[in-house]
Design an enzyme around this catalytic site. Structure first.
Site, short mmCIF file in Angstrom:
data_model
loop_
_atom_site.label_atom_id
_atom_site.label_comp_id
_atom_site.label_asym_id
_atom_site.label_seq_id
_atom_site.Cartn_x
_atom_site.Cartn_y
_atom_site.Cartn_z
N GLY A 182 0.81 -1.21 0.00
CA GLY A 182 0.00 0.00 0.00
C GLY A 182 0.84 1.26 0.00
O GLY A 182 0.54 2.22 0.70
N ALA A 183 1.90 1.27 -0.82
CA ALA A 183 2.89 2.35 -0.77
C ALA A 183 2.58 3.49 -1.74
O ALA A 183 3.39 4.41 -1.87
CB ALA A 183 4.28 1.78 -1.07
N GLY A 205 -0.92 7.75 1.32
CA GLY A 205 -1.05 7.74 2.77
C GLY A 205 0.23 7.40 3.51
O GLY A 205 1.35 7.77 3.11
N GLY A 246 1.79 4.60 3.85
CA GLY A 246 2.73 3.77 3.11
C GLY A 246 3.62 4.58 2.19
O GLY A 246 4.83 4.33 2.08
N TYR A 260 -13.75 -4.15 8.88
CA TYR A 260 -12.43 -3.49 8.84
C TYR A 260 -11.73 -3.60 10.19
O TYR A 260 -10.55 -4.00 10.27
CB TYR A 260 -12.58 -2.03 8.44
CG TYR A 260 -11.33 -1.22 8.69
CD1 TYR A 260 -10.25 -1.29 7.82
CD2 TYR A 260 -11.22 -0.41 9.82
CE1 TYR A 260 -9.09 -0.56 8.07
CE2 TYR A 260 -10.08 0.32 10.07
CZ TYR A 260 -9.01 0.25 9.19
OH TYR A 260 -7.86 0.96 9.45
#
Length: 324
Positions: free
Chosen positions: A11-12, A15, A17, A194
């Site tokens: 997830g880079a 955000g 990441g 979640y």
């Protein structure tokens, strides 16, 4: 073999990441940016100034177990060491009225945030063990947690839609496929799905520590503060996206910017001070205070129930095809 430290970050492309990638690249690390959208990741990396020589972008869809396996094969083909693995990516879909399903038939939040990371960590644990100590410091497997999954903290007590609670794992025991969409087997609540997935990730880190802590690899989680304007919240109502950052900045005082959260996360990955303990959940607290040092935050009984956690581990091994 490269002497440069190497980290994989899921997830880079946005955000925490993305900014953790930036911080680690600035420290001289080679960052393997594991992302679903390669073009988005390339653009984001360029915009924040991650040098091309300090990044490689590889495709992964954590909600698709075949994609996770292909990613591991692609990384191994690079013949690089692995000094750290940062499990950061997450999907949050609180407005769903019915569950979305992964290619394997699992509810998508748990499939992406938990199952995908569980499988990836298992496929790369030998790389971490092999690289351990090669630069005079332990290899690390770091998992981004959340305050909403830990009822020891104020944010984890909020009952909307419901606190994280895996129950007796009835949903997993029943196979976790339609019509089942919750780990506890109860009615589908997307926000709780979640929270449950993040609680499961924090449990996973502790279980890795229990099983592989004697290898010297460090297994820790962290909560860098409330990053209230992260793209994680892009599927929430527009009004929430406006009000929530203001509320965190002015009322709870818990707000943390994306660059600061990325820097804190990078520190847990790279700094010697965070390698002294394993099996720790690092936190900077619910209310941000100038100069506050990180501390080891206890996890709730829901995250430390040994028998249930071992059952969760065994059921997850089956769900990701690592056990019969």
């Amino acid at each position: 073999m490269s002497e440069q430290p190497v980290v994989i970050i899921t997830g880079a492309s946005s955000g925490v990441g993305l900014w953790a990638s930036k911080s680690l690249a600035d420290r001289g690390w080679l960052v393997i940016m594991a992302c679903r959208d390669l073009a988005k990741a390339e653009t984001a990396a360029s915009e924040v100034g991650i040098p091309a020589q300090n990044r490689r972008i590889l495709h992964i869809d954590l909600g698709d177990q075949a994609s996770v396996r292909r990613f591991a094969d692609e990384f191994h083909a690079l013949n690089l060491p692995l000094d750290a693995l940062l499990l950061n990516a997450a999907v949050y879909l609180p407005r769903l009225e019915a569950p979305l399903r992964s290619p394997e038939g699992y509810e998508i939040s748990v499939a992406t945030n938990y199952f995908g990371h569980f499988l990836l960590a298992h496929l790369l644990i030998d790389d971490l063990k092999k690289a351990n100590g090669r630069r005079g410091t332990p290899s690390r497997l770091i998992t981004l947690g959340t305050v909403t999954a830990n009822s020891e903290e104020f944010g984890g007590k909020i009952p909307i839609p419901a606190p994280a609670d895996l129950g007796d794992l009835a949903g997993l025991k029943a196979g976790f496929k339609a019509p089942i969409a919750m780990i506890d087997g109860k009615d589908f609540k997307p926000g709780k799905a979640y929270k449950d997935s993040k609680l499961a990730c924090m449990i996973m880190s502790r279980e890795f520590q229990k099983r592989w802590g004697d290898t010297g690899v460090v297994f820790n989680t962290l909560y860098p503060g409330c990053v209230a304007d992260t793209p994680l919240f892009r599927h929430t109502p527009p009004a929430f996206q406006r009000i929530f950052p203001w509320f965190q900045k002015n009322i709870t005082k818990g707000y943390v910017s994306q660059p600061l959260a990325g820097e804190r996360t990078a520190a847990v990955v790279a700094d010697p001070a965070f390698a002294a303990q394993s099996g720790v959940h690092w936190s900077w607290g619910n209310r941000q205070k100038e100069g506050r040092m990180p501390f080891a935050q206890p996890l709730s009984a829901r995250a430390t129930a040994e028998v249930r956690n071992e059952a969760l581990w065994d059921l997850t091994l089956k769900a990701v095809g690592l056990a019969g």
